[in-house]
Structures are given as structure tokens and as C-alpha cells.
Design an enzyme around this catalytic site. Structure first.
Site, PDB file in Angstrom:
ATOM      1  CG  HIS A  79      -1.789   1.171   1.375  1.00  0.00           C
ATOM      2  ND1 HIS A  79      -3.130   1.146   1.044  1.00  0.00           N
ATOM      3  CD2 HIS A  79      -1.535   2.437   1.805  1.00  0.00           C
ATOM      4  CE1 HIS A  79      -3.662   2.343   1.263  1.00  0.00           C
ATOM      5  NE2 HIS A  79      -2.715   3.143   1.732  1.00  0.00           N
ATOM      6  CD  GLU A  80       1.808   3.632   3.726  1.00  0.00           C
ATOM      7  OE1 GLU A  80       2.121   4.706   3.177  1.00  0.00           O
ATOM      8  OE2 GLU A  80       0.752   3.500   4.384  1.00  0.00           O
ATOM      9  CG  HIS A  83       0.318   6.332  -0.584  1.00  0.00           C
ATOM     10  ND1 HIS A  83      -0.743   6.978  -1.197  1.00  0.00           N
ATOM     11  CD2 HIS A  83      -0.196   5.731   0.534  1.00  0.00           C
ATOM     12  CE1 HIS A  83      -1.842   6.780  -0.481  1.00  0.00           C
ATOM     13  NE2 HIS A  83      -1.543   6.026   0.563  1.00  0.00           N
ATOM     14  CG  HIS A  86      -0.052   8.736  -6.901  1.00  0.00           C
ATOM     15  ND1 HIS A  86      -1.226   8.962  -6.205  1.00  0.00           N
ATOM     16  CD2 HIS A  86      -0.252   9.299  -8.124  1.00  0.00           C
ATOM     17  CE1 HIS A  86      -2.079   9.626  -6.973  1.00  0.00           C
ATOM     18  NE2 HIS A  86      -1.513   9.846  -8.139  1.00  0.00           N
TER      19      HIS A  86
END
Length: 281
Positions: A79-80, A83, A86
Site C-alpha cells: 500500500h505504502e 503512494h 504515485h
């Protein structure tokens, strides 16, 4: 994995620290997005991410030096990293539109999207997880989803109601109870967060936007279905299109336009129901 590790790609570099250094306080890390520099040259991004995982005793032989992560911790890591990607892969001019500087109900989309791979059979097999355990993991993914979904959506609806009602502050407890009754909330399912500890909507940036967690999950579920439908969750063409239309664009255009550009249509809300095993097909 115990210390900091730097990863590099064409878009910049990422520094990951997975465990708190001994004797040091943990702090949130931030990063510098990619953007245009002097003479139009693109400056690379630097992305720092921190996540404190528990250190465990030595792994069983023969791999005694390994550090084991639970499936939830591995999901958090993916998940991190979503980010981080992104931010790293952003290709916009202004930092205010770069990477995760997007609409609140879009910011968790790329990160949640990455979580799909850690529980995929292909990735788990690559980590040496046996088929029987993979099947058990997938069965556990479906367990209790009805309860969890009602718990999440009820918090989102009460959050919206509180921010629409000017008199909610007069007696918050009575207001919340009345709203739950109006929604027909089953008494067996409580709010995920009671308001005294519901910091997301007071100091966490999610005021009247707690629904965004579920909406981002709907976007990620629909986007990942494109890979499943292709028959290859590592399809390079789809991955490039996701990078080009979602990750690189940041907030330089309407998020729905970015989703349309990737998927060829608007999002299908039923994808959320399918990924939560509440709808078949």
C-alpha cells in the site's frame, strides 16, 4: 529490510525504512515530487516512506536471518509503495498537482490498487507460499465482509450527516444514535469509530470525506479487474497505461477523466461488491 533502503528508477528515488532505529523516535517522512526544473528539464522525484513493523524472533531454519512480515504487514508495505510510486512517477509541472496531491477520494486509489498483488496467487507462489496456505488466505479474505462493509459505510454516512447538520454539536451522542436508527443500522454492528476517537474527520483530513476510503477501493477493484480480465496480472501494456493515465497525471486533470482514460469507461461500483465477496460474477 531492517534499516533504510533506497530504490531508484527513471523517475527518481525512494527511501524506505521499515523498522524504527533502536533508541530513536518514529517520525513521519515526506518526499519531494517530480516537477519541471529550469529550461524545461524534469527534476527527479525523491520519495521517503516510513512504516514501523514489529521485529520478530529469528525465522525457523534454514532461513534464520530472514525477517518475517504478516500478511497484513505485507499488504501495508505494498500500500505504502503505491503512494511512493504515485509520487515518483508523476509528470506534471507544479508540485501542488503532483503525485498524491490529488482529490481526497482519489488519493488512496493507487495505494489500494497495489494491495491486490500481495494476495494474488502468482505473487504468493513466487514467495514460496504453498497452495493450501494460499487457498486459506483467499478464504480468510472473504470472511466477515458483510459486517466490515456495513461498519465502514455507516461511519461514512454518519460523517456526512454530521457535517450537513448545524445542530449536531448540541448533543452528538443523541444525533449519532438518531442517524443510525434512520439508516436502519443493525444493533449488532457498531460504528467502526465512535466520535470521541474518530480523529479522521477532525484532524486527519477526512472531514466529510470518510466515504473516500470505500470509493477509492471501488476504483482500485475495477482497475485491477482489467488485469484479471486480460489473463495476466503483470500485463505490461495495461501497466504502462495505468502509469501514463493515472500515476503520471496527478491532479493535472479531473480524476474521473484519468480513470476513463485508463479503463475506457467510468468506474463500476459493483466492483467493490465483487472484491468484498458480496456479489458473484
Amino acid at each position: 529490510m531492517g534499516g533504510a533502503r533506497r530504490s531508484r528508477c527513471a523517475g527518481g528515488s525512494a527511501l524506505h525504512r521499515l523498522f524504527r532505529p533502536p533508541g530513536k523516535a518514529w517520525r513521519r517522512l515526506d518526499g519531494q515530487p517530480a516537477r519541471a526544473g529550469k529550461h524545461g528539464r524534469r527534476r527527479a522525484a525523491d520519495r521517503l516512506s516510513g512504516r514501523q513493523f514489529r521485529r520478530r524472533a529469528a525465522a525457523p531454519p534454514p532461513d534464520t536471518a530472514a525477517t518475517r512480515l504478516s500478511i497484513d504487514e505485507a499488504r501495508t508495505l505494498f500500500h505504502e509503495f503505491g503512494h511512493a510510486l504515485h509520487g515518483l512517477l508523476s509528470r506534471v509541472t507544479y508540485p501542488s498537482q503532483s503525485g498524491t496531491a490529488v482529490a481526497r477520494d482519489f488519493v488512496e486509489f493507487p495505494s489500494k490498487f497495489m494491495e491486490n498483488w500481495i494476495v494474488s496467487r502468482e505473487v504468493l507462489l513466487g514467495f514460496g507460499v504453498p497452495d493450501a496456505l494460499i487457498a486459506a488466505i483467499h478464504e480468510a479474505e472473504a470472511y466477515g465482509q458483510g459486517f466490515a462493509t456495513v461498519e465502514l459505510i455507516s461511519c461514512a454516512l454518519v460523517d456526512l450527516a454530521v457535517h450537513r447538520a448545524p445542530d449536531a454539536a448540541a448533543d452528538p451522542r443523541a444525533f449519532i444514535d438518531a442517524e443510525l436508527n434512520r439508516l436502519g443500522m443493525p444493533r449488532e454492528i457498531g460504528l467502526r469509530h465512535r466520535f470521541p476517537c474518530f480523529t479522521h474527520i477532525f484532524d486527519g483530513g477526512y472531514a466529510s470525506a470518510y466515504y473516500s476510503d470505500a470509493w477509492s477501493e471501488a476504483l482500485d477493484a475495477d482497475a485491477f479487474e482489467a488485469f484479471v480480465e486480460s489473463g495476466d496480472i503483470f500485463d505490461t501494456g495495461l501497466a504502462h497505461r495505468f502509469k501514463q493515465e493515472i500515476l503520471e497525471r496527478g491532479d493535472s486533470r479531473d480524476p474521473m477523466a484519468s480513470f476513463h482514460a485508463f479503463r475506457g469507461r467510468g468506474p463500476d461500483p459493483k466492483a467493490l461488491m465483487r472484491v468484498r465477496h458480496l456479489l458473484s460474477g
